[in-house]
Design a protein around this motif. Structure first.
Motif, PDB file in Angstrom:
ATOM      1  N   THR A  15       7.002  -5.529 -14.481  1.00 56.26           N
ATOM      2  CA  THR A  15       7.226  -5.184 -13.077  1.00 56.26           C
ATOM      3  C   THR A  15       5.903  -5.119 -12.323  1.00 56.26           C
ATOM      4  OG1 THR A  15       8.919  -3.692 -13.987  1.00 56.26           O
ATOM      5  CG2 THR A  15       8.414  -3.457 -11.643  1.00 56.26           C
ATOM      6  N   LYS A  16       4.827  -4.838 -13.043  1.00 51.16           N
ATOM      7  CA  LYS A  16       3.543  -4.505 -12.438  1.00 51.16           C
ATOM      8  C   LYS A  16       2.670  -5.762 -12.315  1.00 51.16           C
ATOM      9  CE  LYS A  16       5.431  -0.548 -12.458  1.00 51.16           C
ATOM     10  NZ  LYS A  16       5.790   0.044 -13.691  1.00 51.16           N
ATOM     11  N   PHE A  17       1.483  -5.759 -12.914  1.00 52.43           N
ATOM     12  CA  PHE A  17       0.540  -6.866 -12.693  1.00 52.43           C
ATOM     13  C   PHE A  17       1.106  -8.219 -13.123  1.00 52.43           C
ATOM     14  CE2 PHE A  17      -2.421  -3.259 -12.847  1.00 52.43           C
ATOM     15  CZ  PHE A  17      -3.161  -3.502 -11.705  1.00 52.43           C
ATOM     16  N   VAL A  42      -3.834   0.124   5.382  1.00 48.14           N
ATOM     17  CA  VAL A  42      -4.585  -0.113   4.140  1.00 48.14           C
ATOM     18  C   VAL A  42      -3.652  -0.640   3.053  1.00 48.14           C
ATOM     19  CG1 VAL A  42      -5.882   1.040   2.288  1.00 48.14           C
ATOM     20  CG2 VAL A  42      -6.351   1.597   4.678  1.00 48.14           C
ATOM     21  N   GLY A  43      -2.427  -0.162   3.077  1.00 50.02           N
ATOM     22  CA  GLY A  43      -1.443  -0.576   2.074  1.00 50.02           C
ATOM     23  C   GLY A  43      -0.201   0.271   2.241  1.00 50.02           C
ATOM     24  N   TYR A  44       0.582   0.351   1.173  1.00 49.04           N
ATOM     25  CA  TYR A  44       1.843   1.086   1.254  1.00 49.04           C
ATOM     26  C   TYR A  44       1.819   2.360   0.409  1.00 49.04           C
ATOM     27  CZ  TYR A  44       3.633  -3.293   3.162  1.00 49.04           C
ATOM     28  OH  TYR A  44       3.832  -4.410   3.921  1.00 49.04           O
ATOM     29  N   HIS A  45       2.424   3.396   0.966  1.00 43.58           N
ATOM     30  CA  HIS A  45       2.635   4.628   0.217  1.00 43.58           C
ATOM     31  C   HIS A  45       3.887   4.391  -0.626  1.00 43.58           C
ATOM     32  CE1 HIS A  45       3.946   9.139   0.464  1.00 43.58           C
ATOM     33  NE2 HIS A  45       3.432   8.819  -0.703  1.00 43.58           N
ATOM     34  N   ALA A  46       3.676   3.947  -1.846  1.00 47.69           N
ATOM     35  CA  ALA A  46       4.796   3.560  -2.709  1.00 47.69           C
ATOM     36  C   ALA A  46       4.377   3.701  -4.162  1.00 47.69           C
ATOM     37  CB  ALA A  46       5.183   2.097  -2.444  1.00 47.69           C
ATOM     38  N   VAL A  47       5.358   3.960  -5.023  1.00 47.24           N
ATOM     39  CA  VAL A  47       5.042   3.957  -6.456  1.00 47.24           C
ATOM     40  C   VAL A  47       4.903   2.506  -6.908  1.00 47.24           C
ATOM     41  CG1 VAL A  47       6.170   6.172  -6.916  1.00 47.24           C
ATOM     42  CG2 VAL A  47       7.472   4.039  -7.164  1.00 47.24           C
ATOM     43  N   SER A  48       4.604   2.349  -8.169  1.00 45.26           N
ATOM     44  CA  SER A  48       4.386   1.048  -8.803  1.00 45.26           C
ATOM     45  C   SER A  48       2.961   0.549  -8.543  1.00 45.26           C
ATOM     46  CB  SER A  48       5.404  -0.003  -8.373  1.00 45.26           C
ATOM     47  OG  SER A  48       5.501  -0.995  -9.393  1.00 45.26           O
ATOM     48  N   LEU A  49       2.648  -0.578  -9.128  1.00 45.34           N
ATOM     49  CA  LEU A  49       1.260  -1.057  -9.126  1.00 45.34           C
ATOM     50  C   LEU A  49       1.226  -2.548  -9.419  1.00 45.34           C
ATOM     51  CD1 LEU A  49       0.146  -0.845 -12.608  1.00 45.34           C
ATOM     52  CD2 LEU A  49       1.364   1.215 -11.978  1.00 45.34           C
ATOM     53  N   GLY A  50       0.041  -3.106  -9.248  1.00 49.75           N
ATOM     54  CA  GLY A  50      -0.139  -4.523  -9.580  1.00 49.75           C
ATOM     55  C   GLY A  50       0.375  -5.456  -8.507  1.00 49.75           C
ATOM     56  N   TYR A  51       0.563  -4.941  -7.315  1.00 45.62           N
ATOM     57  CA  TYR A  51       1.089  -5.728  -6.187  1.00 45.62           C
ATOM     58  C   TYR A  51      -0.073  -6.369  -5.437  1.00 45.62           C
ATOM     59  CZ  TYR A  51       4.206  -6.278  -2.053  1.00 45.62           C
ATOM     60  OH  TYR A  51       4.964  -6.744  -1.024  1.00 45.62           O
ATOM     61  N   PHE A  52       0.241  -7.407  -4.611  1.00 44.04           N
ATOM     62  CA  PHE A  52      -0.863  -8.037  -3.872  1.00 44.04           C
ATOM     63  C   PHE A  52      -1.389  -7.155  -2.742  1.00 44.04           C
ATOM     64  CE2 PHE A  52       3.191 -10.278  -2.880  1.00 44.04           C
ATOM     65  CZ  PHE A  52       3.420  -9.846  -1.576  1.00 44.04           C
ATOM     66  N   LYS A  53      -0.571  -6.196  -2.280  1.00 38.75           N
ATOM     67  CA  LYS A  53      -1.069  -5.215  -1.303  1.00 38.75           C
ATOM     68  C   LYS A  53      -1.438  -3.940  -2.068  1.00 38.75           C
ATOM     69  CE  LYS A  53       0.363  -5.178   2.832  1.00 38.75           C
ATOM     70  NZ  LYS A  53      -0.150  -5.565   4.175  1.00 38.75           N
ATOM     71  N   THR A  54      -2.318  -3.154  -1.487  1.00 41.27           N
ATOM     72  CA  THR A  54      -2.687  -1.894  -2.120  1.00 41.27           C
ATOM     73  C   THR A  54      -1.522  -0.905  -2.030  1.00 41.27           C
ATOM     74  OG1 THR A  54      -5.019  -2.235  -1.669  1.00 41.27           O
ATOM     75  CG2 THR A  54      -4.326   0.050  -1.965  1.00 41.27           C
ATOM     76  N   LEU A  55      -1.261  -0.227  -3.145  1.00 40.07           N
ATOM     77  CA  LEU A  55      -0.210   0.799  -3.191  1.00 40.07           C
ATOM     78  C   LEU A  55      -0.863   2.117  -3.587  1.00 40.07           C
ATOM     79  CD1 LEU A  55       2.584  -1.076  -5.225  1.00 40.07           C
ATOM     80  CD2 LEU A  55       2.340  -0.937  -2.737  1.00 40.07           C
ATOM     81  N   PHE A  56      -0.351   3.201  -3.019  1.00 37.86           N
ATOM     82  CA  PHE A  56      -0.894   4.501  -3.421  1.00 37.86           C
ATOM     83  C   PHE A  56       0.208   5.541  -3.471  1.00 37.86           C
ATOM     84  CE2 PHE A  56      -0.920   4.801   1.132  1.00 37.86           C
ATOM     85  CZ  PHE A  56      -1.565   3.642   1.568  1.00 37.86           C
ATOM     86  N   SER A  57       0.072   6.438  -4.430  1.00 35.46           N
ATOM     87  CA  SER A  57       1.023   7.548  -4.529  1.00 35.46           C
ATOM     88  C   SER A  57       0.329   8.727  -5.190  1.00 35.46           C
ATOM     89  CB  SER A  57       2.263   7.129  -5.322  1.00 35.46           C
ATOM     90  OG  SER A  57       1.891   6.662  -6.601  1.00 35.46           O
TER      91      SER A  57
END
Ligand SMILES: Cc1ncc(COP(=O)(O)O)c(C=O)c1O
Length: 402
Positions: free
Chosen positions: A206-208, A335-350
């Protein structure tokens, strides 16, 4: 010249899978079941005695086989099996290796869902689990009992970014006649756990690996014997619990896997850039590519250098309130999305303590050294990372957080 340990990207590049009509991408086998011209061949296939025949897609499917072959090539394992989620991969492996009355030694720092499965679910089957600090190798070995079936860890742990000493853990596992299972979700290509001494490698693809946040998927990489055992029609955990990946998704993930090496380098370069800039402004953070990180030397000694140190950074905002303010502002500023998960082309943070590690009781979070204000950053593929840094800095200044 950088020293090259293993080149997972070339392993994947060398694979050639032609489609049914010569397509450069293999055809998708959109069938749950498969015909046989002879009743005997069907029976032999049921017994696992026929190579290249497909029976039923919960067992094997050609599209899943293509993706499995590619993931196995990346890991240097004999085989692989792809699952409908990372949890599907993890739970299949643990349930396959353990019977009632068995015991697991695990890193206390791991993905919250894995922690919950180990802590809350396995007791239903009378499987005992000892949680240890995986960096304390003496405590790992001391926790092993005669009925210990496996040592479990994440190569770079979620969310503390502790690096597991896979070679030493592999030695401990061998010496004690048990197995080492490693979740390599945070560091595909950067680390090759099987070649470093793990017996089984699991992934949340699901990730990188997929990198597009359009699918949930997992993988199990291991010996052919282990893959055959999980897909055995009589007692294989994968066959009987049925966590199989849909072939349509296998096909799309396979295409994304072919760009993973480029993406990993860019994630790592961007994370390293941000880490250096964060250091300059005195931000409290954790990144295993910094010499200050406790496992920096260890990481350097085991990683495939060209892929960097990974795309994950943990920023310490100290309290969940400060973390929340920052994340809301970062999203507002793009800057990116406040969301769980990782390895997306946009920056995610939680905020890990309130999201992907919320299954871990707060007292345990504190014991393992997880700050309640930890903001886990999965750094995206931004082309202009300096401007991303400037946006982050302006958010911190506006909120008086630096
Ligand atoms: C390290 C790690 N392993 C496994 C998983 C579970 O994967 P999935 O969500 O694909 O089931 C996650 C999910 O966040 C994870 O971060």
């Amino acid at each position: 010249m950088e020293k090259k340990k293993f080149d997972p990207a070339s392993q994947i590049q060398r694979l050639e899978h032609f489609g049914e009509f010569g397509g450069v991408n293999p055809s998708i086998t959109d069938s749950s079941t498969f015909t046989f011209m002879s009743a005997q061949t069907m029976l032999d296939t049921f017994h696992g005695e026929v190579e290249g025949c497909f029976l039923y897609s919960r067992h094997w499917n050609p599209s899943n086989k293509y993706l499995s072959d590619a993931v196995a090539a990346m890991e240097g394992t004999e085989g692989a099996w792809v699952t409908g989620s990372g949890m599907g991969a993890i739970t299949t492996v643990l349930l396959q290796l353990c019977n009632a009355g068995d015991h697991i030694v695990t890193s206390i720092t791991c993905y919250g869902g894995t922690y919950a499965f180990l802590k809350n679910y396995l007791p239903k089957f009378n499987i005992d689990v000892t949680f240890v600090n995986i960096s304390d190798l003496e405590s790992v070995e001391a926790a092993i009992r005669p009925n210990t079936k496996l040592i479990y860890t994440e190569s770079v742990t979620n969310p503390l970014l502790q690096v597991s000493d896979i070679p030493k853990l592999g030695e401990i596992a061998k010496r004690n006649n048990t197995r080492l299972v490693v979740d390599n979700t945070f560091t595909p290509m950067i680390l090759s756990p099987y070649l470093l001494g793990a017996d089984i490698v699991v992934y949340s693809m699901t990730k990188f690996i997929n990198g597009k946040n359009d699918a949930v998927a997992g993988a199990i990489c291991a010996s052919n014997d282990f893959i055959a055992s999980i897909s055995d029609v009589n007692d294989g955990t994968a066959m009987l619990l049925g966590p199989v990946l849909d072939p349509m998704r296998s096909s799309s993930i396979l295409k994304n896997l072919h760009t993973l090496h480029i993406r990993m380098k860019q994630h790592s370069n961007n994370a390293m850039y941000l880490a250096n800039r964060f250091k300059e402004i005195g931000l409290k953070f954790n990144y295993p590519g910094m010499p200050e990180h406790a496992d920096f030397d260890l990481f350097n000694s085991i990683r495939n250098e060209e892929f960097g140190y990974g795309g994950m950074i943990a920023i310490d905002m100290e309290t969940p309130e400060r973390a929340a303010k920052l994340m809301e502002k970062l999203q507002e500023k793009g800057v990116g999305y406040h969301a769980v998960s990782l390895g997306y082309f946009k920056t995610l943070f939680s905020n890990s303590g309130k999201s992907t590690s919320s299954e871990v009781p707060e007292s345990v979070q504190l014991d393992m050294g997880m700050s309640p204000g930890l903001v886990r950053f999965s750094v995206g593929l931004d082309n202009d990372i300096e401007s991303t840094f400037q946006l982050i800095r302006s958010c911190l200044v506006e909120l008086s957080l630096i």
